[in-house]
Write an enzyme that holds these catalytic residues in place. Structure first.
Site, PDB file in Angstrom:
ATOM      1  N   CYS A 158     -12.610  15.170   0.885  1.00  0.00           N
ATOM      2  CA  CYS A 158     -13.273  14.990   2.163  1.00  0.00           C
ATOM      3  C   CYS A 158     -14.765  15.164   1.950  1.00  0.00           C
ATOM      4  O   CYS A 158     -15.210  16.248   1.572  1.00  0.00           O
ATOM      5  CB  CYS A 158     -12.736  16.015   3.163  1.00  0.00           C
ATOM      6  SG  CYS A 158     -13.379  15.702   4.798  1.00  0.00           S
ATOM      7  N   ALA A 192      -9.527   8.575   0.089  1.00  0.00           N
ATOM      8  CA  ALA A 192      -9.576   9.136  -1.268  1.00  0.00           C
ATOM      9  C   ALA A 192      -8.166   9.460  -1.758  1.00  0.00           C
ATOM     10  O   ALA A 192      -7.843   9.266  -2.938  1.00  0.00           O
ATOM     11  CB  ALA A 192     -10.435  10.387  -1.270  1.00  0.00           C
ATOM     12  N   GLU A 195       0.121  -8.353   7.890  1.00  0.00           N
ATOM     13  CA  GLU A 195      -1.091  -7.751   8.496  1.00  0.00           C
ATOM     14  C   GLU A 195      -1.555  -8.651   9.630  1.00  0.00           C
ATOM     15  O   GLU A 195      -1.948  -9.799   9.402  1.00  0.00           O
ATOM     16  CB  GLU A 195      -2.184  -7.599   7.433  1.00  0.00           C
ATOM     17  CG  GLU A 195      -3.572  -7.267   7.967  1.00  0.00           C
ATOM     18  CD  GLU A 195      -3.651  -5.955   8.751  1.00  0.00           C
ATOM     19  OE1 GLU A 195      -3.407  -4.895   8.153  1.00  0.00           O
ATOM     20  OE2 GLU A 195      -3.940  -5.992   9.968  1.00  0.00           O
ATOM     21  N   CYS A 246      -8.791  12.095   7.924  1.00  0.00           N
ATOM     22  CA  CYS A 246     -10.023  12.800   7.543  1.00  0.00           C
ATOM     23  C   CYS A 246     -10.250  14.050   8.392  1.00  0.00           C
ATOM     24  O   CYS A 246     -11.022  14.037   9.363  1.00  0.00           O
ATOM     25  CB  CYS A 246     -11.245  11.883   7.630  1.00  0.00           C
ATOM     26  SG  CYS A 246     -12.647  12.651   6.799  1.00  0.00           S
ATOM     27  N   THR A 256      -6.573  10.669   3.831  1.00  0.00           N
ATOM     28  CA  THR A 256      -7.885  10.078   3.566  1.00  0.00           C
ATOM     29  C   THR A 256      -7.756   8.842   2.684  1.00  0.00           C
ATOM     30  O   THR A 256      -6.745   8.640   2.006  1.00  0.00           O
ATOM     31  CB  THR A 256      -8.807  11.061   2.807  1.00  0.00           C
ATOM     32  OG1 THR A 256      -8.240  11.320   1.518  1.00  0.00           O
ATOM     33  CG2 THR A 256      -9.017  12.363   3.548  1.00  0.00           C
TER      34      THR A 256
HETATM   35  P1  FAD Z   1      -5.532   1.854   7.422  1.00  0.00           P
HETATM   36  O1  FAD Z   1      -6.662   1.692   6.468  1.00  0.00           O
HETATM   37  O2  FAD Z   1      -5.836   2.303   8.813  1.00  0.00           O
HETATM   38  O3  FAD Z   1      -4.761   0.464   7.441  1.00  0.00           O
HETATM   39  C1  FAD Z   1      -3.611   0.227   8.199  1.00  0.00           C
HETATM   40  C2  FAD Z   1      -3.445  -1.280   8.337  1.00  0.00           C
HETATM   41  O4  FAD Z   1      -2.154  -1.570   8.871  1.00  0.00           O
HETATM   42  C3  FAD Z   1      -4.465  -1.914   9.266  1.00  0.00           C
HETATM   43  O5  FAD Z   1      -5.081  -3.017   8.640  1.00  0.00           O
HETATM   44  C4  FAD Z   1      -3.642  -2.329  10.481  1.00  0.00           C
HETATM   45  O6  FAD Z   1      -4.156  -3.491  11.122  1.00  0.00           O
HETATM   46  C5  FAD Z   1      -2.291  -2.574   9.860  1.00  0.00           C
HETATM   47  N1  FAD Z   1      -1.168  -2.447  10.794  1.00  0.00           N
HETATM   48  C6  FAD Z   1      -1.054  -1.583  11.819  1.00  0.00           C
HETATM   49  N2  FAD Z   1       0.116  -1.770  12.448  1.00  0.00           N
HETATM   50  C7  FAD Z   1       0.749  -2.770  11.801  1.00  0.00           C
HETATM   51  C8  FAD Z   1       2.001  -3.419  11.992  1.00  0.00           C
HETATM   52  N3  FAD Z   1       2.820  -3.080  12.991  1.00  0.00           N
HETATM   53  N4  FAD Z   1       2.334  -4.426  11.149  1.00  0.00           N
HETATM   54  C9  FAD Z   1       1.522  -4.783  10.121  1.00  0.00           C
HETATM   55  N5  FAD Z   1       0.322  -4.193   9.906  1.00  0.00           N
HETATM   56  C10 FAD Z   1      -0.052  -3.199  10.744  1.00  0.00           C
HETATM   57  N6  FAD Z   1     -11.270   8.809   4.284  1.00  0.00           N
HETATM   58  C11 FAD Z   1     -11.982   9.232   3.205  1.00  0.00           C
HETATM   59  O7  FAD Z   1     -11.471   9.143   2.080  1.00  0.00           O
HETATM   60  N7  FAD Z   1     -13.233   9.749   3.332  1.00  0.00           N
HETATM   61  C12 FAD Z   1     -13.859   9.844   4.534  1.00  0.00           C
HETATM   62  O8  FAD Z   1     -14.990  10.283   4.621  1.00  0.00           O
HETATM   63  C13 FAD Z   1     -13.152   9.402   5.686  1.00  0.00           C
HETATM   64  N8  FAD Z   1     -13.726   9.485   6.906  1.00  0.00           N
HETATM   65  C14 FAD Z   1     -13.083   8.959   7.980  1.00  0.00           C
HETATM   66  C15 FAD Z   1     -13.722   9.000   9.214  1.00  0.00           C
HETATM   67  C16 FAD Z   1     -13.121   8.446  10.329  1.00  0.00           C
HETATM   68  C17 FAD Z   1     -13.826   8.505  11.644  1.00  0.00           C
HETATM   69  C18 FAD Z   1     -11.845   7.829  10.209  1.00  0.00           C
HETATM   70  C19 FAD Z   1     -11.194   7.201  11.408  1.00  0.00           C
HETATM   71  C20 FAD Z   1     -11.184   7.805   8.990  1.00  0.00           C
HETATM   72  C21 FAD Z   1     -11.788   8.387   7.857  1.00  0.00           C
HETATM   73  N9  FAD Z   1     -11.160   8.403   6.620  1.00  0.00           N
HETATM   74  C22 FAD Z   1     -11.841   8.874   5.513  1.00  0.00           C
HETATM   75  C23 FAD Z   1      -9.710   8.089   6.502  1.00  0.00           C
HETATM   76  C24 FAD Z   1      -9.374   6.728   5.892  1.00  0.00           C
HETATM   77  O9  FAD Z   1     -10.086   5.698   6.516  1.00  0.00           O
HETATM   78  C25 FAD Z   1      -7.862   6.505   6.035  1.00  0.00           C
HETATM   79  O10 FAD Z   1      -7.184   7.631   5.532  1.00  0.00           O
HETATM   80  C26 FAD Z   1      -7.407   5.251   5.294  1.00  0.00           C
HETATM   81  O11 FAD Z   1      -7.993   4.104   5.880  1.00  0.00           O
HETATM   82  C27 FAD Z   1      -5.881   5.147   5.308  1.00  0.00           C
HETATM   83  O12 FAD Z   1      -5.446   3.921   4.784  1.00  0.00           O
HETATM   84  P2  FAD Z   1      -4.127   3.203   5.352  1.00  0.00           P
HETATM   85  O13 FAD Z   1      -4.025   1.926   4.604  1.00  0.00           O
HETATM   86  O14 FAD Z   1      -2.998   4.163   5.352  1.00  0.00           O
HETATM   87  O15 FAD Z   1      -4.469   2.906   6.867  1.00  0.00           O
END
Ligand code: FAD
Length: 409
Positions: free
Chosen positions: A352, A320, A46, A172, A318
């Protein structure tokens, strides 16, 4: 959990038992659960020193939360005993079982968890990258812009406000319209709603993927007098002229719309290096990673799992959904590490929180079949409630920081 682990400076040579790419919602949840299960030698790749709780960004844009409430140091969420590799993954070779890292390094793994989230393609709509942050354009999808959304909403007393949803999978799916409702309710309370034309541009033939909530949202939009353009997509932005082009794919027309406020959600896709890797799903148009919809295991590489926004799963992306995917991915990873077949199944659950007013919310929870999957079956899930809004604003963040990220929930 550790007080403040720091990134590891130890050499990367040698084989890592589990490498997790991404320390966001999915990566940290998985790493914490693996540690709780007693797995040693877990590495999280990360590059960022900040961990974001993105679901609150909608409320930041709506003037109901501060950006300060949405982030913590990455070190504070890194589980105890996990090796934090503060580099960026640049490529994966699943045949050789290696990850190429920034800083000209390479790491070898036994099992890989792919969780780097998705990529915001600001360049996907001509003119958007240049206009966002200026020219009356904002977006809750990036922390640098979300506070500006509220500035624009607060300062607006008349004119045209346009809220757009791109024609790609997004995180989302409700967020592009939630901010429209928060804005409309603010203008209603300020008694300027009649002077503001609100247009909501949606690429699908309905307001929401799950039909049961679509009907409720139609009524919410009508209550605020919002013009809903279905089957439509913003295809260009002219920030200097404060105009956008909207293509209506239903009737094949193009329209230029002048705006005073534009809340734009950018097109989204898998990170470029995932798209060009053998892990990308050839059946999906946006390069998301292939994963069995129930086991979350890659169909060709049995020691690779994908979850969260990067995975090409037919459900809404999401946090969730991540909460339900993490225990399945970890359970199946442990199965595979112990020479068993994956025995845990994800049913597509996602939810959602549809904020429909400044003090009201509907909680849409559904699975792969788009059937309602309420966590509280005694409550009518189609009724807007103040208690639900309070839960989103004040209940869910501690559940996230102390439950989900520690692998307890
Ligand atoms: P992320 O949490 O985005 O994490 C990805 C991580 O990977 C980051 O830390 C990043 O730095 C890292 N990374 C990126 N590229 C690399 C790389 N090349 N090498 C190593 N690390 C890397 N969800 C809900 O459940 N309810 C809601 O109400 C909701 N509302 C939302 C509103 C908005 C405006 C947004 C933007 C999102 C919302 N979400 C909601 C969605 C939710 O935040 C995401 O679905 C969730 O964060 C996904 O988790 P993830 O770990 O897949 O991605």
């Amino acid at each position: 959990m550790a007080a403040t682990p720091s990134p590891s400076n130890a050499p990367l040579s040698g084989r890592h038992r589990v490498a997790v790419i991404g320390g966001g919602s999915a990566g940290i949840s998985v790493a914490a659960r693996l540690r709780r299960a007693g797995v040693t030698d877990v590495s999280v790749i990360e590059p960022s020193d900040t961990h974001w709780y993105q679901p609150l960004w909608t409320l930041v844009g709506g003037g109901q939360a501060s950006l300060r409430d949405t982030h913590r140091p990455e070190a504070s969420v890194m589980p105890d005993g996990v090796r934090w590799i503060r580099r960026r993954a640049l490529a994966v070779d699943p045949e050789a079982r290696t990850v190429t890292l920034s800083g000209d390094d390479e790491l070898t793994y036994e099992t890989l968890v792919l969780a780097p989230g998705l990529q915001l393609d600001w360049g996907g709509v001509p003119g958007l990258a240049e206009a966002v942050g200026h020219n009356g354009v904002s977006s809750d999808y990036a922390p640098e812009y979300a506070p500006r959304t509220w500035e624009l909403i607060r300062r607006m007393h008349s004119g045209t406000a346009v809220f757009t949803h791109p024609a790609t999978p997004i995180k989302c799916g409700g967020a592009p319209q939630k901010i429209a409702y928060l804005a409309a309710d603010h203008w209603r309370r300020r008694k300027v709603l009649d002077a503001i034309r609100i247009i909501l541009v949606i690429p699908d033939p309905a307001m929401f993927r799950a039909p049961a909530w679509s009907q409720v949202l139609e009524k919410v939009a009508a209550r605020y007098g919002i013009e809903v353009r279905l089957n439509s997509e913003m295809t260009a932005v002219d920030g200097d002229a404060r105009e956008i082009t909207v293509d209506d794919h239903g009737n094949g027309t193009k329209e230029t719309i002048g705006y005073d406020l534009l809340h734009a959600v950018p097109p989204q896709s898998a990170p470029d290096w995932v798209k060009s890797s053998p892990l990308a799903d050839p059946a999906g148009p946006h390069g998301f990673a292939a994963a069995d919809r129930h086991t979350l295991r890659h169909p060709s590489y049995e020691n690779v799992f994908a979850l969260g926004d990067v995975a090409n799963l037919p459900t809404s992306k999401t946090g969730a959904a991540v909460r339900k995917q993490a225990p399945v991915a970890v359970g199946n990873l442990l199965d595979v590490m112990n020479g068993r077949s994956p025995s845990h199944r994800y049913d597509g659950y996602t939810s959602c929180p549809l904020v429909t007013a400044r003090d009201r919310m509907l909680l849409a929870e559904f699975d792969y079949d788009l059937k309602p999957a309420p966590s509280l079956p005694l409550l009518d899930p189609f009724k807007e409630r103040r208690t639900m809004w309070l839960f989103k604003r004040y209940g869910l963040p501690p559940v996230y920081w102390h439950g989900m990220l520690t692998g307890r929930l």
